[in-house]
Design an enzyme around this catalytic site. Structure first.
Site, short mmCIF file in Angstrom:
data_model
loop_
_atom_site.label_atom_id
_atom_site.label_comp_id
_atom_site.label_asym_id
_atom_site.label_seq_id
_atom_site.Cartn_x
_atom_site.Cartn_y
_atom_site.Cartn_z
N HIS A 45 3.79 -2.38 3.30
CA HIS A 45 3.78 -1.00 2.79
C HIS A 45 5.10 -0.71 2.11
O HIS A 45 6.17 -1.02 2.64
CB HIS A 45 3.58 0.01 3.93
CG HIS A 45 2.22 -0.06 4.56
ND1 HIS A 45 1.91 -0.98 5.54
CD2 HIS A 45 1.10 0.68 4.37
CE1 HIS A 45 0.64 -0.82 5.91
NE2 HIS A 45 0.12 0.18 5.22
N ASP A 52 0.81 -1.22 0.00
CA ASP A 52 0.00 0.00 0.00
C ASP A 52 0.85 1.27 0.00
O ASP A 52 2.00 1.28 0.46
CB ASP A 52 -0.90 0.04 1.24
CG ASP A 52 -2.15 -0.82 1.07
OD1 ASP A 52 -2.24 -1.54 0.07
OD2 ASP A 52 -3.02 -0.75 1.96
#
Length: 752
Positions: free
Chosen positions: A261, A109
């Protein structure tokens, strides 16, 4: 009493009066200037748009940082809350899909990030593992090359909104805009769109609540697949490599959509943990796939066909990863996407470059203020200590030349002020083809020593040269036809000529019509920007301009350099520089005051300042070889030319950007810090202005207008200078422009 000039006879019925030569010339000049004004405004608009785009990409303007927690989920179907991490809506019915056993879907993400995402991609490529990246559109538009490499490597991408906001708080229009802008960024960066979506601040399906559920339903109806996770590495917490690997590991044998991430902060622990995690899961017999791969493996023999958002075509497989969720962008989507990427590239280059330039300009502006204060004080003390210490007092008569074109409102006040003077003068009014009876008014006054010389309209330089030819005395004073002298003005103005090296003297021009807002702003500018500057340049012996409103010259010096030239629009600057180069000294006499009528409207002000700015550029270019002049006559080229270019061309163009960047910083960075910085700069300017007012013995009340001057007046001067720069680059020429006068500046009653 002056006999009024009779109006011209009306044209014969049915016939239109043919325009005069002046009217035709004015019409041509106006026609030439309109495109340049438009171009200047377009440049400003383009700069504003670039800065707004850059700020929007940084998601700081009006940034909505709200994150909803603890909301009920009564409207969300239980099988969705308890289902798999992949949410689709085949036939309008919510359906979840789980990741097959012994299968890992690596998802990332918040990227792309120029530091961490390439390292993640390198790890995935090394281990031949595909990933699914949920990308923030603003980051995609800023780093398109990373996204292009990501897709070519065989990874999947999904939408993670454009500005990373919680969509449950947003309107339907905002949600649509967040998705569409991200799709455009993907189209411009990699030539694709995608059907995958992950909302910011969502993790597992139990994060869906009654507020966010309508968003998922709406996106599902548009063909989007929403992707959640089974296990979260919580790498954003930076708990340590071992914890990241442990938290990302699913129960033995179970498949999982795993969250990492690749952006949004310092990700060194993620980079270190990722290879360890891949090796651990492969050792356990797990395989890695993308979201589309997991769906294809888990769904029935009749897989869901997601509608393709926007204009797209199915993409082909590329590299080692599946790209079933990707669709090739075509038509308007592809074109608009490329435009977006190009615009962002311009913004990414322009704003930092302007920021760096602004730092340089800021240092230059502050340095100029400091230099003006120090040198102006030295100049004031030196001149007032010596007072008229130039040599023996100059008492002989001088010639005063008044060029006039349609000055019927002002000429009487001008001539009467000269007649009241304490120094003997002859007054030569050169009427430059006036059509309003200016010459007749001057003659009808019957003032002693006044001569009127008529000539066909040829412009101000020609009028001044004609006056010099008719002058009887060695010192000539030049003034404008709308200017009023104090009784002692000429006497003060000519005293420096006791020094035989002095070739010209600049007087102290004051704004007479300062009761209006525009007049008050110009009053501040004259006192601070012009007269404080002249003190500095005088002390440095590189005065760039003798003002047209009040200046005195040795007739010998003027003739030596060929008189007033019409090569530029700033004949006064042109002549002054020529005198420097001929070896004459040019000085400033602050006690010689002249009261002039400043432009009363914004349109007239624009015309005047445009002529000044463009004319100054022309004069500097004409005398560019002064940079290589040797000896004492080369002082202007060595000192004055660089200072004038820096302080009257370069910094004025960029100085107003201080205000623009202040607004930018208030919106996108730190409101309080930006406001304090702007107030600090304003404070320095007020101090300089107050000192200038003190030297000129002006009343301080006008300084109350200074903040408003900075907000409005300075921006107009900025546009004028941009207009001048555009004209200089594109070519162009104007005649001597005549401003409309009211005649309200009469005999001065003192300053204030």
């Amino acid at each position: 009493m002056t006999t009024p000039t009779p109006p011209p006879a009306p044209p014969a019925r049915g016939r239109r009066r043919a325009p005069s030569r002046m009217e035709r010339a004015a019409g041509r000049a106006a026609a030439l200037q309109r495109p340049r004004v438009l171009l200047a405004l377009l440049l400003l608009l383009a700069l504003t748009c670039v800065m707004l785009l850059d700020g929007y990409l940084r998601a700081e303007v009006g940034g909505d940082e709200r994150v909803r927690t603890g909301a009920s989920a009564g409207d969300v179907p239980d099988d969705v809350l308890d289902g798999g991490p992949i949410l689709t809506f085949p036939g309008g019915r919510a359906t979840t899909v789980s990741v097959p056993d012994k299968t890992i879907v690596l998802t990332f993400d918040d990227g792309p990030d120029p530091t961490w995402t390439p390292q993640v991609l390198e790890i995935l490529d090394t281990y031949d593992v595909p990933g699914t990246f949920f990308l923030v559109g603003s980051m995609v538009s800023r780093h398109p090359d990373i996204v292009r490499n990501m897709v070519e490597q065989g990874n999947e991408v999904g939408v993670h909104t454009f500005t990373h906001v919680d969509l449950s708080y947003q309107s339907t229009a905002r949600v649509t805009r967040e998705i569409e802008q991200t799709q455009l960024a993907l189209a411009g960066a990699a030539g694709i769109t995608t059907t995958l979506f992950r909302a910011p601040y969502s993790s597992e399906t139990d994060a869906i609540d009654d507020y966010s559920w309508p968003v998922y339903e709406s996106l599902g109806a548009d063909g989007y697949t929403s992707v959640f996770v089974d296990t979260d590495s919580d790498d954003w917490k930076r708990p340590g490599v071992s914890k990241i690997v442990e938290w990302a590991t699913p129960e033995d044998g179970e498949g999982a959509s795993v969250l990492f991430h690749d952006a949004g902060g310092e990700r060194s622990q993620t980079i270190e943990a990722l290879p360890k995690y891949i090796e651990k899961m492969k050792a356990k017999g797990y395989t890695f796939t993308t979201v589309s791969g997991a769906m294809a493996e888990q769904q029935s023999t009749q897989p869901q066909q997601s509608p393709q958002p926007q204009e797209s075509q199915p993409a082909q497989q590329s590299g080692g990863g599946l790209q079933a969720a990707h669709h090739r962008a075509t038509g308007a989507t592809l074109y608009e996407g490329k435009v977006l990427i190009a615009a962002v590239a311009v913004a990414e280059w322009t704003v930092p470059a302007l920021s760096a330039g602004l730092v340089v300009v800021g240092v230059a502006v502050m340095g100029r203020f400091a230099m003006m204060l120090v040198l102006a004080r030295r100049h004031h003390r030196k001149r007032n200590r010596r007072r008229f210490g130039w040599g023996p007092p100059v008492t002989g008569p001088v010639s005063v030349i008044v060029p006039a074109y349609n000055e019927k409102e002002c000429i009487e006040a001008t001539l009467r002020s000269l007649a009241r003077g304490t120094h003997p003068v002859e007054i030569i009014v050169v009427d430059d083809g006036s059509t309003d009876g200016t010459a007749e008014i001057a003659e009808s006054l019957g003032l002693p020593g006044v001569r009127v010389v008529r000539q066909a309209n040829a412009g101000k330089p020609a009028a001044l040269n004609n006056g010099v030819r008719h002058a009887r005395y060695d010192i000539v004073v030049m003034m404008d036809g709308d200017t009023v002298f104090e009784p002692d003005t000429v006497r003060h103005l000519v005293q420096p000529f006791a020094d035989p090296s002095v070739g010209a003297v600049a007087g102290n021009a004051k704004v007479g019509n300062r009761r209006t807002l525009i007049g008050a702003w110009q009053h501040i500018e004259y006192v601070m920007g012009f007269n404080l500057d002249r003190r500095m340049y005088d002390l440095l012996r590189c005065m760039p301009t003798i003002p047209g409103a009040i200046g005195a010259f040795r007739r010998e010096a003027v003739l030596q350099v060929g008189g007033m030239s019409d090569d530029t629009l700033a004949e006064d600057t042109d002549l002054t520089i020529a005198l420097h180069r001929a070896g004459w000294r040019v000085v400033y006499e602050e006690h010689a005051r002249a009261w002039t009528e400043a432009p009363a409207s914004l349109g007239q002000l624009w015309s005047q300042r445009y002529r000044w700015s463009y004319g100054t550029m022309q004069a500097l270019w004409k005398h560019r070889r002064s940079l290589t002049d040797k000896g004492p006559s080369g002082r202007f080229g060595r000192v004055g030319m660089p200072l004038v270019v820096l302080f009257q061309v370069v910094t004025p163009v960029f100085a107003p950007l201080i205000d623009v960047f202040t607004v930018y910083s208030m919106l996108f960075v730190d409101f309080r810090a930006a406001l304090l910085a702007w107030l600090a700069v304003l404070g320095v300017q007020v101090v300089c202005a107050a000192y200038a007012f003190r030297l000129d013995r002006e009343k301080y009340r006008y300084l109350l207008m200074m903040p408003f001057q900075q907000l409005a007046y300075r921006q107009m001067m900025y546009l004028v200078l941009i207009h001048s720069c555009v004209t200089a680059l594109t070519g162009g020429r104007l005649r001597w422009q005549k401003l409309k006068r009211t005649g309200e500046v009469g005999t001065p009653a003192g300053s204030g």
